[in-house]
Design a protein around this motif. Structure first.
Motif, PDB file in Angstrom:
ATOM      1  N   ASP A   1      -5.076   8.595  -5.874  1.00  0.00           N
ATOM      2  CA  ASP A   1      -6.319   8.543  -6.650  1.00  0.00           C
ATOM      3  C   ASP A   1      -6.252   7.519  -7.783  1.00  0.00           C
ATOM      4  OD1 ASP A   1      -7.206  10.499  -4.979  1.00  0.00           O
ATOM      5  OD2 ASP A   1      -6.839  12.151  -6.382  1.00  0.00           O
ATOM      6  N   LEU A   2      -5.209   7.582  -8.577  1.00  0.00           N
ATOM      7  CA  LEU A   2      -5.136   6.685  -9.732  1.00  0.00           C
ATOM      8  C   LEU A   2      -5.010   5.211  -9.314  1.00  0.00           C
ATOM      9  CD1 LEU A   2      -2.948   8.794 -12.187  1.00  0.00           C
ATOM     10  CD2 LEU A   2      -5.421   8.377 -12.252  1.00  0.00           C
ATOM     11  N   PRO A   3      -4.191   4.825  -8.328  1.00  0.00           N
ATOM     12  CA  PRO A   3      -4.184   3.411  -7.907  1.00  0.00           C
ATOM     13  C   PRO A   3      -5.543   2.933  -7.404  1.00  0.00           C
ATOM     14  CG  PRO A   3      -2.231   4.513  -7.110  1.00  0.00           C
ATOM     15  CD  PRO A   3      -3.105   5.595  -7.685  1.00  0.00           C
ATOM     16  N   GLU A   4      -6.255   3.855  -6.714  1.00  0.00           N
ATOM     17  CA  GLU A   4      -7.591   3.455  -6.228  1.00  0.00           C
ATOM     18  C   GLU A   4      -8.552   3.241  -7.399  1.00  0.00           C
ATOM     19  OE1 GLU A   4     -11.042   4.996  -3.103  1.00  0.00           O
ATOM     20  OE2 GLU A   4      -9.341   6.312  -3.618  1.00  0.00           O
ATOM     21  N   ALA A   5      -8.469   4.129  -8.390  1.00  0.00           N
ATOM     22  CA  ALA A   5      -9.326   3.994  -9.569  1.00  0.00           C
ATOM     23  C   ALA A   5      -9.013   2.709 -10.327  1.00  0.00           C
ATOM     24  CB  ALA A   5      -9.157   5.219 -10.472  1.00  0.00           C
ATOM     25  N   ILE A   6      -7.719   2.421 -10.473  1.00  0.00           N
ATOM     26  CA  ILE A   6      -7.325   1.184 -11.158  1.00  0.00           C
ATOM     27  C   ILE A   6      -7.842  -0.037 -10.394  1.00  0.00           C
ATOM     28  CG2 ILE A   6      -5.357  -0.251 -11.758  1.00  0.00           C
ATOM     29  CD1 ILE A   6      -3.846   2.341 -12.452  1.00  0.00           C
ATOM     30  N   ALA A   7      -7.825   0.012  -9.047  1.00  0.00           N
ATOM     31  CA  ALA A   7      -8.330  -1.114  -8.247  1.00  0.00           C
ATOM     32  C   ALA A   7      -9.816  -1.315  -8.472  1.00  0.00           C
ATOM     33  CB  ALA A   7      -8.033  -0.860  -6.760  1.00  0.00           C
ATOM     34  N   PHE A   8     -10.565  -0.188  -8.525  1.00  0.00           N
ATOM     35  CA  PHE A   8     -11.997  -0.288  -8.806  1.00  0.00           C
ATOM     36  C   PHE A   8     -12.253  -0.879 -10.182  1.00  0.00           C
ATOM     37  CE2 PHE A   8     -12.797   3.220  -5.565  1.00  0.00           C
ATOM     38  CZ  PHE A   8     -13.365   2.349  -4.652  1.00  0.00           C
ATOM     39  N   ILE A   9     -11.469  -0.435 -11.168  1.00  0.00           N
ATOM     40  CA  ILE A   9     -11.638  -0.944 -12.534  1.00  0.00           C
ATOM     41  C   ILE A   9     -11.362  -2.445 -12.558  1.00  0.00           C
ATOM     42  CG2 ILE A   9     -10.696  -0.875 -14.876  1.00  0.00           C
ATOM     43  CD1 ILE A   9     -10.193   2.137 -14.453  1.00  0.00           C
ATOM     44  N   ARG A  10     -10.269  -2.868 -11.889  1.00  0.00           N
ATOM     45  CA  ARG A  10      -9.922  -4.293 -11.878  1.00  0.00           C
ATOM     46  C   ARG A  10     -11.022  -5.113 -11.178  1.00  0.00           C
ATOM     47  NH1 ARG A  10      -5.564  -6.170 -13.818  1.00  0.00           N
ATOM     48  NH2 ARG A  10      -3.684  -4.926 -14.169  1.00  0.00           N
TER      49      ARG A  10
ATOM     50  N   ILE B   1       0.152  22.524  -8.485  1.00  0.00           N
ATOM     51  CA  ILE B   1      -0.223  21.565  -9.542  1.00  0.00           C
ATOM     52  C   ILE B   1       0.614  20.303  -9.421  1.00  0.00           C
ATOM     53  CG2 ILE B   1      -0.277  21.185 -12.028  1.00  0.00           C
ATOM     54  CD1 ILE B   1      -0.866  24.148 -12.379  1.00  0.00           C
ATOM     55  N   ALA B   2       1.904  20.480  -9.166  1.00  0.00           N
ATOM     56  CA  ALA B   2       2.790  19.315  -9.031  1.00  0.00           C
ATOM     57  C   ALA B   2       2.400  18.476  -7.823  1.00  0.00           C
ATOM     58  CB  ALA B   2       4.238  19.789  -8.926  1.00  0.00           C
ATOM     59  N   SER B   3       2.015  19.159  -6.732  1.00  0.00           N
ATOM     60  CA  SER B   3       1.591  18.411  -5.535  1.00  0.00           C
ATOM     61  C   SER B   3       0.314  17.622  -5.804  1.00  0.00           C
ATOM     62  CB  SER B   3       1.374  19.387  -4.369  1.00  0.00           C
ATOM     63  OG  SER B   3       2.584  20.031  -4.033  1.00  0.00           O
ATOM     64  N   GLU B   4      -0.611  18.256  -6.558  1.00  0.00           N
ATOM     65  CA  GLU B   4      -1.856  17.554  -6.890  1.00  0.00           C
ATOM     66  C   GLU B   4      -1.582  16.353  -7.776  1.00  0.00           C
ATOM     67  OE1 GLU B   4      -5.901  16.738  -6.847  1.00  0.00           O
ATOM     68  OE2 GLU B   4      -4.736  18.158  -5.640  1.00  0.00           O
ATOM     69  N   ALA B   5      -0.644  16.529  -8.736  1.00  0.00           N
ATOM     70  CA  ALA B   5      -0.288  15.414  -9.615  1.00  0.00           C
ATOM     71  C   ALA B   5       0.358  14.291  -8.823  1.00  0.00           C
ATOM     72  CB  ALA B   5       0.649  15.894 -10.711  1.00  0.00           C
ATOM     73  N   ARG B   6       1.278  14.655  -7.887  1.00  0.00           N
ATOM     74  CA  ARG B   6       1.924  13.623  -7.070  1.00  0.00           C
ATOM     75  C   ARG B   6       0.885  12.850  -6.254  1.00  0.00           C
ATOM     76  NH1 ARG B   6       7.182  13.058  -5.609  1.00  0.00           N
ATOM     77  NH2 ARG B   6       7.718  15.111  -6.478  1.00  0.00           N
ATOM     78  N   ARG B   7      -0.152  13.570  -5.688  1.00  0.00           N
ATOM     79  CA  ARG B   7      -1.190  12.894  -4.890  1.00  0.00           C
ATOM     80  C   ARG B   7      -2.054  11.985  -5.759  1.00  0.00           C
ATOM     81  NH1 ARG B   7      -6.286  13.362  -3.628  1.00  0.00           N
ATOM     82  NH2 ARG B   7      -6.559  15.179  -4.982  1.00  0.00           N
ATOM     83  N   ALA B   8      -2.340  12.466  -6.997  1.00  0.00           N
ATOM     84  CA  ALA B   8      -3.136  11.637  -7.898  1.00  0.00           C
ATOM     85  C   ALA B   8      -2.405  10.347  -8.248  1.00  0.00           C
ATOM     86  CB  ALA B   8      -3.473  12.426  -9.161  1.00  0.00           C
ATOM     87  N   VAL B   9      -1.087  10.484  -8.525  1.00  0.00           N
ATOM     88  CA  VAL B   9      -0.314   9.293  -8.883  1.00  0.00           C
ATOM     89  C   VAL B   9      -0.199   8.331  -7.707  1.00  0.00           C
ATOM     90  CG1 VAL B   9       2.005   8.518  -9.519  1.00  0.00           C
ATOM     91  CG2 VAL B   9       0.960  10.430 -10.721  1.00  0.00           C
ATOM     92  N   LYS B  10      -0.091   8.841  -6.508  1.00  0.00           N
ATOM     93  CA  LYS B  10       0.122   7.987  -5.344  1.00  0.00           C
ATOM     94  C   LYS B  10      -1.182   7.415  -4.770  1.00  0.00           C
ATOM     95  CE  LYS B  10       4.606   8.391  -5.058  1.00  0.00           C
ATOM     96  NZ  LYS B  10       5.482   7.212  -5.234  1.00  0.00           N
TER      97      LYS B  10
END
Length: 485
Positions: A290-299, A279-288
């Motif tokens: 998935d989430l930056p990519e999603a924020i870029a799409f939103i922007r 779970i921690a590894s998945e969270a670390r991957r999301a933070v590094k």
């Protein structure tokens, strides 16, 4: 009936032309015959004058009698030359004139011989030549030859005069009958015109009755249309503002989310990764990742939506802006437009050519700057990198209007997209350049407000020509005098 009258008039004109030509030919023939007869009589008279002068000199030995002889002898040659000219082309008459020439020559030789003998003092010998009767025979033969020339000429003259009289009678009949028929046609045409005038007056009265109510209906509908247009513009303005409020919130919360994500990412960076569970590894991957990519799409999406909202607002403001017609030097305006993009064009190696001098126009300066600025900007944006870019601007005078052409040698536009590119949010070709498909829609809207038309001719791979037709003088209409809402 009018066609029949026209055909009759044409027939009269044709017949008159034929009669005029025939009369001209007869007149020429009559003149020739008359001149021939006169010349023949003149020749006989001149020979007689010469003979009379010779006889008087022989009888009296007075040289005063030789004056008519000498004058007649000289004039005979001119008269014979006239006869030869008049009988050209007529073998029979030519033969008679040649015979007369021979007789006249013999007669003058006989007269000259007697005069020479008389002057030599040999009067008896001269009188002896006279008594032989040769001179009398020559004159008789000359009279008969002249008669052979004059008699047919008189007969021909009578025939020609009779033919001319006949043609004159025919012309009179044609003119009278044609005139009567034309009067009949004109009378019928007048009657029809009166009938048509009565019908027209009745139709005008009916139209006037309709117009009395139509003007009011048109005025009411124009006001309704203006109100609807104002409502649409206000609606676009309000909707754009209403859309901007949640968009600003999304952009703001995205920034906060991005800041929070940075804090979480920093916290995870401080934690050792060796003891991470799944779970921690998945969270670390999301933070590094998935989430930056999603924020870029939103922007990217919010930025694009912001540009679209701004474009809609700009269009709504253009529709309500009051136009201000003023004298505009198109040479100066287009040179300023070219100067504003010269740095960008230089970087791409593009040449902008303005074929001057360009005419002056009375129109809205700001709208013209936006129209041509957008077209030049588009031409630079869609240049073909495979060749040196060239943009040409020229104008031609079409009477009360001016046609401007903006030509480039860029990518070109497919035929099926020639109309589509002027629609809102529609673009053509490969979408590898920034834009929302609003520029050309704005160009068409502005050009139509300027009472003009815009169109394009283009061949893919060769380039495009945008043509804008504008009135030389912009006259404001109600839809162009709307005030800001």
């Amino acid at each position: 009936m009018l066609l029949a009258g026209a055909l009759t008039l044409l027939g009269i004109v044709t017949m008159s032309g034929w009669l005029a030509e025939s009369t001209r030919q007869y007149s020429w023939s009559v003149g020739r015959t008359t001149n021939l007869r006169v010349a023949a009589g003149t020749l006989l008279s001149q020979l007689q004058d010469a003979e009379v002068g010779q006889r008087g000199y022989l009888l009296t030995e007075d040289r005063q009698y030789l004056k008519p002889y000498e004058a007649a002898s000289v004039a005979v040659d001119r008269t014979i030359a006239t006869l030869r000219r008049l009988v050209e082309g007529n073998p029979e008459e030519i033969g008679i004139v040649e015979r007369l020439t021979s007789l006249a020559t013999d007669k003058r030789e006989e007269l000259a011989q007697t005069i020479e003998l008389m002057e030599a003092g040999r009067r008896d010998e001269a009188l002896a030549i006279v008594r032989t009767g040769r001179g009398l025979r020559l004159m008789d033969e000359a009279r008969r030859s002249l008669g052979d020339l004059i008699t047919p000429a008189d007969a021909q003259l009578d025939t020609q005069l009779a033919a001319m009289n006949s043609q004159a009678r025919q012309s009179l009949w044609v003119a009278n009958l044609g005139g009567m028929f034309i009067l009949l046609v004109v009378g019928a045409a007048v009657w029809i015109a009166l009938q048509y005038t009565r019908d027209l007056v009745q139709a005008q009265q009916a139209i006037q009755a309709l117009n009395d109510s139509l003007e009011q209906r048109v005025s009411d509908r124009t006001m309704d249309l203006q109100r609807a247009n104002d409502e649409i513009q206000r609606f676009a303005y309000i909707v754009s503002h209403d859309l901007r409020a949640p968009l600003v919130n999304v952009m703001g919360f995205t920034s906060e989310f991005e800041a929070g994500l940075a804090s979480v990412s920093a916290h995870l960076d401080r934690q050792p990764a060796d003891g991470d569970d799944a779970i921690a590894s998945e969270a670390r991957r999301a933070v590094k990742e998935d989430l930056p990519e999603a924020i870029a799409f939103i922007r990217a999406s919010t930025t694009k939506m912001d540009r679209l909202i701004n474009a809609i607002l700009a269009l709504s403001r253009q529709g309500s802006r009051t136009l201000n017609p003023e004298p505009v030097s198109m040479q100066v305006l287009l040179e300023n437009v070219a100067a504003s993009v010269r740095h960008q064009a230089s970087e791409l190696g593009c040449v902008i050519d303005i074929a001057g001098p360009l005419p002056q126009i009375v129109s809205d300066r700001l709208a013209l700057e936006q129209v041509f600025g957008n077209l030049v900007d588009n031409a630079i944006k869609y240049l073909d990198p495979a060749r040196t870019g060239r943009i040409s601007i020229r104008a031609r005078d079409d009477g009360s209007r001016l046609t401007f052409e903006v030509e480039d040698n860029g990518r070109g536009i497919a035929p099926q997209d020639h109309e589509r590119i002027f629609e809102l949010f529609r673009r053509s070709g490969v979408q590898d350049r920034p834009g929302e498909g609003i520029g050309l829609a704005n160009v068409r809207a502005l050009v139509r407000r300027l009472q003009g038309e815009v169109g394009v001719d283009s061949v893919p791979g060769q380039g495009s020509i945008f043509r804008i037709s504008l009135p030389k003088i912009l006259t404001l209409s109600p839809e162009n005098t709307a005030h800001d809402a």
